[in-house]
Each structure stands twice: as C-alpha cells, then as structure tokens.
Design a protein around this motif. Structure first.
Motif, PDB file in Angstrom:
ATOM      1  N   ALA A  20      38.706  35.497  31.948  1.00  0.00           N
ATOM      2  CA  ALA A  20      39.673  35.943  30.943  1.00  0.00           C
ATOM      3  C   ALA A  20      40.793  36.774  31.552  1.00  0.00           C
ATOM      4  O   ALA A  20      41.846  36.956  30.930  1.00  0.00           O
ATOM      5  CB  ALA A  20      38.969  36.747  29.850  1.00  0.00           C
ATOM      6  N   ARG A  21      40.584  37.272  32.761  1.00  0.00           N
ATOM      7  CA  ARG A  21      41.596  38.106  33.425  1.00  0.00           C
ATOM      8  C   ARG A  21      41.921  37.559  34.822  1.00  0.00           C
ATOM      9  O   ARG A  21      42.191  38.323  35.747  1.00  0.00           O
ATOM     10  CB  ARG A  21      41.129  39.559  33.496  1.00  0.00           C
ATOM     11  CG  ARG A  21      40.933  40.202  32.145  1.00  0.00           C
ATOM     12  CD  ARG A  21      40.781  41.717  32.246  1.00  0.00           C
ATOM     13  NE  ARG A  21      39.597  42.115  33.001  1.00  0.00           N
ATOM     14  CZ  ARG A  21      38.375  42.202  32.493  1.00  0.00           C
ATOM     15  NH1 ARG A  21      38.156  41.879  31.240  1.00  0.00           N
ATOM     16  NH2 ARG A  21      37.356  42.592  33.230  1.00  0.00           N
ATOM     17  N   CYS A  22      41.894  36.245  34.941  1.00  0.00           N
ATOM     18  CA  CYS A  22      42.211  35.585  36.208  1.00  0.00           C
ATOM     19  C   CYS A  22      43.640  35.931  36.630  1.00  0.00           C
ATOM     20  O   CYS A  22      44.558  35.947  35.823  1.00  0.00           O
ATOM     21  CB  CYS A  22      42.053  34.076  36.047  1.00  0.00           C
ATOM     22  SG  CYS A  22      42.584  33.121  37.486  1.00  0.00           S
ATOM     23  N   LEU A  23      43.814  36.208  37.923  1.00  0.00           N
ATOM     24  CA  LEU A  23      45.116  36.602  38.460  1.00  0.00           C
ATOM     25  C   LEU A  23      45.833  35.465  39.183  1.00  0.00           C
ATOM     26  O   LEU A  23      46.944  35.655  39.677  1.00  0.00           O
ATOM     27  CB  LEU A  23      44.946  37.775  39.435  1.00  0.00           C
ATOM     28  CG  LEU A  23      44.443  39.091  38.851  1.00  0.00           C
ATOM     29  CD1 LEU A  23      44.097  40.063  39.979  1.00  0.00           C
ATOM     30  CD2 LEU A  23      45.470  39.699  37.926  1.00  0.00           C
ATOM     31  N   CYS A  24      45.223  34.289  39.247  1.00  0.00           N
ATOM     32  CA  CYS A  24      45.756  33.220  40.093  1.00  0.00           C
ATOM     33  C   CYS A  24      47.182  32.809  39.726  1.00  0.00           C
ATOM     34  O   CYS A  24      47.962  32.425  40.597  1.00  0.00           O
ATOM     35  CB  CYS A  24      44.828  32.025  40.052  1.00  0.00           C
ATOM     36  SG  CYS A  24      43.245  32.314  40.912  1.00  0.00           S
ATOM     37  N   ALA A  25      47.525  32.880  38.444  1.00  0.00           N
ATOM     38  CA  ALA A  25      48.876  32.484  38.032  1.00  0.00           C
ATOM     39  C   ALA A  25      49.939  33.407  38.622  1.00  0.00           C
ATOM     40  O   ALA A  25      51.113  33.029  38.715  1.00  0.00           O
ATOM     41  CB  ALA A  25      48.978  32.479  36.509  1.00  0.00           C
ATOM     42  N   LEU A  26      49.543  34.617  39.020  1.00  0.00           N
ATOM     43  CA  LEU A  26      50.488  35.590  39.578  1.00  0.00           C
ATOM     44  C   LEU A  26      50.523  35.562  41.105  1.00  0.00           C
ATOM     45  O   LEU A  26      51.375  36.207  41.707  1.00  0.00           O
ATOM     46  CB  LEU A  26      50.122  37.007  39.112  1.00  0.00           C
ATOM     47  CG  LEU A  26      50.215  37.280  37.613  1.00  0.00           C
ATOM     48  CD1 LEU A  26      49.687  38.680  37.305  1.00  0.00           C
ATOM     49  CD2 LEU A  26      51.648  37.142  37.129  1.00  0.00           C
ATOM     50  N   ILE A  27      49.599  34.844  41.706  1.00  0.00           N
ATOM     51  CA  ILE A  27      49.510  34.834  43.166  1.00  0.00           C
ATOM     52  C   ILE A  27      50.486  33.811  43.733  1.00  0.00           C
ATOM     53  O   ILE A  27      50.400  32.622  43.409  1.00  0.00           O
ATOM     54  CB  ILE A  27      48.076  34.516  43.621  1.00  0.00           C
ATOM     55  CG1 ILE A  27      47.114  35.601  43.129  1.00  0.00           C
ATOM     56  CG2 ILE A  27      48.008  34.408  45.142  1.00  0.00           C
ATOM     57  CD1 ILE A  27      45.652  35.292  43.419  1.00  0.00           C
ATOM     58  N   PRO A  28      51.430  34.233  44.581  1.00  0.00           N
ATOM     59  CA  PRO A  28      52.415  33.305  45.156  1.00  0.00           C
ATOM     60  C   PRO A  28      51.819  32.547  46.334  1.00  0.00           C
ATOM     61  O   PRO A  28      50.643  32.712  46.681  1.00  0.00           O
ATOM     62  CB  PRO A  28      53.532  34.248  45.613  1.00  0.00           C
ATOM     63  CG  PRO A  28      52.794  35.475  46.032  1.00  0.00           C
ATOM     64  CD  PRO A  28      51.630  35.609  45.073  1.00  0.00           C
ATOM     65  N   SER A  29      52.625  31.734  46.954  1.00  0.00           N
ATOM     66  CA  SER A  29      52.254  31.068  48.199  1.00  0.00           C
ATOM     67  C   SER A  29      53.414  31.262  49.162  1.00  0.00           C
ATOM     68  O   SER A  29      54.422  30.561  49.087  1.00  0.00           O
ATOM     69  CB  SER A  29      51.974  29.584  47.965  1.00  0.00           C
ATOM     70  OG  SER A  29      51.633  28.943  49.182  1.00  0.00           O
ATOM     71  N   LEU A  54      43.609  39.271  47.724  1.00  0.00           N
ATOM     72  CA  LEU A  54      44.904  38.902  47.163  1.00  0.00           C
ATOM     73  C   LEU A  54      45.893  38.555  48.268  1.00  0.00           C
ATOM     74  O   LEU A  54      46.691  37.622  48.133  1.00  0.00           O
ATOM     75  CB  LEU A  54      45.447  40.037  46.299  1.00  0.00           C
ATOM     76  CG  LEU A  54      44.663  40.367  45.027  1.00  0.00           C
ATOM     77  CD1 LEU A  54      45.290  41.543  44.305  1.00  0.00           C
ATOM     78  CD2 LEU A  54      44.580  39.148  44.109  1.00  0.00           C
ATOM     79  N   ALA A  55      45.842  39.290  49.365  1.00  0.00           N
ATOM     80  CA  ALA A  55      46.715  38.992  50.502  1.00  0.00           C
ATOM     81  C   ALA A  55      46.359  37.634  51.106  1.00  0.00           C
ATOM     82  O   ALA A  55      47.235  36.828  51.425  1.00  0.00           O
ATOM     83  CB  ALA A  55      46.602  40.088  51.556  1.00  0.00           C
ATOM     84  N   TYR A  56      45.077  37.388  51.256  1.00  0.00           N
ATOM     85  CA  TYR A  56      44.610  36.120  51.828  1.00  0.00           C
ATOM     86  C   TYR A  56      45.023  34.930  50.973  1.00  0.00           C
ATOM     87  O   TYR A  56      45.472  33.896  51.480  1.00  0.00           O
ATOM     88  CB  TYR A  56      43.092  36.186  51.977  1.00  0.00           C
ATOM     89  CG  TYR A  56      42.418  34.845  52.142  1.00  0.00           C
ATOM     90  CD1 TYR A  56      42.611  34.087  53.298  1.00  0.00           C
ATOM     91  CD2 TYR A  56      41.581  34.343  51.150  1.00  0.00           C
ATOM     92  CE1 TYR A  56      41.993  32.847  53.445  1.00  0.00           C
ATOM     93  CE2 TYR A  56      40.964  33.116  51.297  1.00  0.00           C
ATOM     94  CZ  TYR A  56      41.161  32.371  52.445  1.00  0.00           C
ATOM     95  OH  TYR A  56      40.556  31.150  52.596  1.00  0.00           O
ATOM     96  N   LEU A  57      44.905  35.074  49.656  1.00  0.00           N
ATOM     97  CA  LEU A  57      45.229  33.974  48.760  1.00  0.00           C
ATOM     98  C   LEU A  57      46.739  33.711  48.680  1.00  0.00           C
ATOM     99  O   LEU A  57      47.160  32.572  48.500  1.00  0.00           O
ATOM    100  CB  LEU A  57      44.691  34.261  47.361  1.00  0.00           C
ATOM    101  CG  LEU A  57      43.165  34.276  47.211  1.00  0.00           C
ATOM    102  CD1 LEU A  57      42.775  34.727  45.798  1.00  0.00           C
ATOM    103  CD2 LEU A  57      42.564  32.915  47.509  1.00  0.00           C
TER     104      LEU A  57
END
Length: 204
Positions: A20-29, A54-57
């Motif tokens: 419910a609180r996934c951050l993946c949509a905010l993680i850039p590449s 978060l840095a790794y992703l």
C-alpha cells in the motif's frame, strides 16, 4: 551476500515497502557517474529507512551486497583499476578535487551506523588498502528522523547523490531523493506531528 532481501508477504519485492506504500513509482533510473558498490551491514537490510536499497534501485551501475564479511570482495576490487572507499578519516581526500586523471572506476560505500561501517572495514581488511574519500561539505541532511552528532552526517543515499553530483556537476541526480523524501514524510505521519516535533525539533 546478495543484492536483494527476500520478499515478505504483503511487501513489494523491489523496494521492500508494504504494498500500500510502495515507493517504486518514485524511484528513477539514472546512470551512475561511476560504478558504486554498496556494502550493507545485514542488520540494515530490513530497516524501515533503507536508503541504500533506494540508491541501488535508482542508480544504474550500482551493486548492493548485504552481509558483514564478503569473501568475493577481493576479486571484485581486482576488476577495478582505481577503486576508492567512501569513508572519512585523517588520510581521506575530498571527493572531486583529486584531478580528472584520478577519477575512480569503482566507489565502495559501507552502509550502516558508524559502528557497523567500521565493523565492515575490520572484517574486510582489503578495504583498508584503498584510497579513502570523503564528501565535500554540503547541505544539512534531509534525514529529519535521525539525530546525528555531526551536521554534515548524511544517509547513504544522500552521500551517494552528493558524490555523483560532485563527479558530474552538469547532471541532476536529485530525483534519486524523491522516494527518500516520501519515506520520511510517511514516517512522520505515522508517528504524528506532536511526537515528531517533541523528539526531533525541540532538541535542535
């Protein structure tokens, strides 16, 4: 040693947050300015504020190893021509002022509390043979849920972003901080503004 913690029921397999609180949509590449090897102490892997992950992703060219003693580390370092260790010390050089010809081709970043980071160095003596780098002074950490003795102390993610920005100042690495900032906001909301102000604002 691994680059991903095993997923837990009800949690995102990537960011390890509750679904419910996934951050993946905010993680850039974003392509790294230099390859980064994060050595995360195993006790940090399931920490609610896992900024190393978060840095790794978000950073292409980053590796995340989880453990305390890394048997394959010597072989990995041997693949690099100019590896450096991001860790402060009397012999440490300020990142970005060593000259372009000395730009590293691998930056090793220990992740954990200061005690745990030192333990990683102790358990992996090969790290102590690397040139030490430290961050140039910058903004105060956005990690508002931590009481750091040094105002220049930053989270692992912030350290990596600052380092990338130092190596390639014409690029913008700040999007890497977006999931981190959201994570901090969620933690503050969960504890309540009154608790946050009492424990993290009044003492400053």
């Amino acid at each position: 040693m691994n680059s991903s913690a095993s997923s837990r029921p009800g949690r995102c397999a990537q960011c390890q947050r509750p679904l419910a609180r996934c951050l993946c949509a905010l993680i850039p590449s974003i392509e790294a300015a230099c390859p980064v090897l994060i050595l995360q102490h195993h006790s940090e892997a399931r920490h609610a504020l896992n900024t190393a992950r978060l840095a790794y992703l978000g950073l292409r060219g980053a590796e995340l190893w989880v453990g305390e003693q890394f048997e394959e580390l010597g072989a990995r370092l041997a693949q690099a021509h100019r590896p450096v260790l991001l860790f402060p010390g009397p012999e440490a050089k300020v990142a970005g002022v060593t000259g372009a010809e000395e730009k590293p081709d691998l930056i090793v970043v220990p992740d954990g509390t200061w005690r745990k980071a030192r333990l990683i160095l102790h358990r992996n003596p090969v790290l102590q043979t690397l040139p030490y780098w430290k961050l140039p002074e910058g903004e105060v950490s956005r990690y508002r849920l931590r009481k750091a003795p040094d105002p220049q102390a930053v989270s692992t993610l912030e350290a990596i972003v600052r380092l990338m920005q130092t190596l390639e100042p014409k690029r913008d690495f700040s999007p890497l901080l977006r999931p981190f900032e959201q994570l901090i906001e969620e933690q503050i909301q969960a504890m309540g503004q009154e608790t946050y102000q009492r424990n993290y604002l009044t003492s400053r």
